[in-house]
Design an enzyme around this catalytic site. Structure first.
Site, mmCIF file in Angstrom:
data_model
loop_
_atom_site.group_PDB
_atom_site.id
_atom_site.type_symbol
_atom_site.label_atom_id
_atom_site.label_comp_id
_atom_site.label_asym_id
_atom_site.label_seq_id
_atom_site.Cartn_x
_atom_site.Cartn_y
_atom_site.Cartn_z
ATOM 1 N N GLU A 33 0.821 -1.215 0.000
ATOM 2 C CA GLU A 33 0.000 0.000 0.000
ATOM 3 C C GLU A 33 0.853 1.262 0.000
ATOM 4 O O GLU A 33 0.520 2.249 -0.665
ATOM 5 C CB GLU A 33 -0.951 -0.007 1.187
ATOM 6 C CG GLU A 33 -2.076 -1.021 1.086
ATOM 7 C CD GLU A 33 -2.972 -0.791 -0.116
ATOM 8 O OE1 GLU A 33 -3.051 0.352 -0.604
ATOM 9 O OE2 GLU A 33 -3.597 -1.756 -0.577
ATOM 10 N N TYR A 116 -5.958 6.826 4.237
ATOM 11 C CA TYR A 116 -6.164 5.833 3.180
ATOM 12 C C TYR A 116 -5.436 4.531 3.501
ATOM 13 O O TYR A 116 -6.029 3.442 3.490
ATOM 14 C CB TYR A 116 -5.691 6.350 1.816
ATOM 15 C CG TYR A 116 -5.496 5.213 0.847
ATOM 16 C CD1 TYR A 116 -6.592 4.598 0.255
ATOM 17 C CD2 TYR A 116 -4.223 4.693 0.599
ATOM 18 C CE1 TYR A 116 -6.426 3.503 -0.585
ATOM 19 C CE2 TYR A 116 -4.053 3.603 -0.236
ATOM 20 C CZ TYR A 116 -5.160 3.015 -0.825
ATOM 21 O OH TYR A 116 -4.996 1.926 -1.639
ATOM 22 N N ASP A 134 -9.084 6.616 -1.849
ATOM 23 C CA ASP A 134 -8.031 7.295 -2.590
ATOM 24 C C ASP A 134 -8.646 7.942 -3.818
ATOM 25 O O ASP A 134 -9.882 8.012 -3.944
ATOM 26 C CB ASP A 134 -6.916 6.312 -2.961
ATOM 27 C CG ASP A 134 -7.391 5.225 -3.928
ATOM 28 O OD1 ASP A 134 -8.615 5.139 -4.192
ATOM 29 O OD2 ASP A 134 -6.548 4.461 -4.418
#
Length: 345
Positions: A33, A116, A134
């Site tokens: 991520e 996020y 996002d």
């Protein structure tokens, strides 16, 4: 059928095959991520594999030297991500006994993990029903809802996103929205005919998909003129490590602000900075690098000097490749790397 169930039915048969898909290890999910922020998935694949080979778990990353971490990150850009990744690993490894927090609120306490990333990790690794908002998700949801307010941050859509998320499969739901935004509900050429939820899309019903999301006026980027010098002293190349801030912790060549049509003016500027015995040898190609908020417009020179000011280190050309440099300087780094073969510029 609901939005979430239609989306997940599509995802179950059409999910992208990615190295981090199907993972439940929070370390690997966290790493992917962070790498995927501001970077395309195809680019991340190679970096992800190399990173895991060097640092297979959070303890290995925590024990690593920061320069080694930055070197592996070289070319991915946004280097604060790498520094924060290393700092967070040390907290998890040495402060939390190697165990990641299991909810988004606690994950956000770690360096570099914003709303996020925290929600993505918590939903995928731990099944917490929180939306990973996002730009992709915001675009998809703004079109589904025909969301009229200007979206300053994806989390402006938090309230409706919480209503739509699957409580049973939040991680798959978030990844399904990522795939939908990446491959179908794209910014300029959405493939509405292939969209599994087009029948639930208000913007599609109004034939107004490209009008969403509503965005604030663009911010003008500041332009900065720089002169980059591959400066030699005693047959070694001068470099220095940048301080905290933009590209902090990475190495750079000698640089002065401004462009100089007159060689004497450039030599005078270098003398003011403490360089002695300056000899400008030949110009190098121009280069440009665009940051989120800034544009570097660069001219280059090969030069020599007798003495450099404090803060610079002189390295053998053969040792240059071990140092992490930002991609912003890739044109001049490539020239320096090629010179290794010839032992001179």
């Amino acid at each position: 059928m609901s939005f979430a169930s239609d989306l997940l039915t599509w995802y179950d048969r059409s999910a992208r095959v990615l190295p981090w898909r199907g993972e439940r290890d929070p370390y690997r999910i966290w790493l992917s991520e962070i790498m995927l922020q501001q970077t395309q998935a195809e680019t991340v694949k190679g970096y992800y594999a190399r990173f895991l080979s060097a640092f297979p778990d959070v303890m290995a990353l925590a024990r690593a030297d920061e320069q080694d971490v930055l070197k592996l990150w070289e070319g991915l850009g946004y280097y604060s991500r790498a520094r924060n990744l290393h700092a967070a690993a040390r907290i998890v490894a040495f402060g939390l006994g190697g165990t990641f927090p299991s909810n988004a609120g606690e994950l956000r306490r770690l360096p570099g993990i914003g709303p996020y990333a925290a929600n993505a990790i918590a939903s995928i690794a731990f099944g917490e029903p929180v939306p990973a908002l996002d730009g992709n998700q915001a675009r998809v949801l703004s079109r589904i809802l025909a969301w009229e307010p200007v979206i300053k941050t994806p989390f402006d859509l938090l309230s409706p996103a919480l209503e739509l998320i699957s409580p049973d499969r939040p991680g798959d739901y978030n990844q399904a929205l990522m795939d939908l935004g990446a491959g179908i509900c794209t910014p300029k050429g959405p493939k509405c005919e292939a969209c599994p939820v087009s029948g639930l899309c208000s913007a599609h019903a109004d034939d107004a998909v490209l009008e969403y999301p509503r965005k604030p006026a663009p911010v003008t980027k500041k332009a900065q003129d720089l002169t980059i010098l591959l400066m030699m002293v005693n047959a070694k190349l001068l470099v220095r490590r940048r301080p905290k801030g933009l590209l902090g912790g990475l190495y750079e060549f000698v640089a002065v602000e401004g462009h100089f049509d007159d060689e004497a003016a450039l030599a005078a500027m270098l003398a003011e900075q403490g360089f002695q015995g300056i000899r400008l040898i030949k110009p190098l190609p121009d280069a440009k690098h665009v940051f989120t908020h800034l544009i570097w417009r660069m001219r280059g020179w090969v030069a020599e000097c007798d003495e450099a000011p404090e803060g610079f280190m002189a390295v053998d050309l053969s040792d240059l490749q071990a140092l992490p440099f930002p991609s912003a300087l890739r044109v001049y780094r490539a020239i320096a790397d090629k010179s290794i073969e010839n032992s001179k510029f």
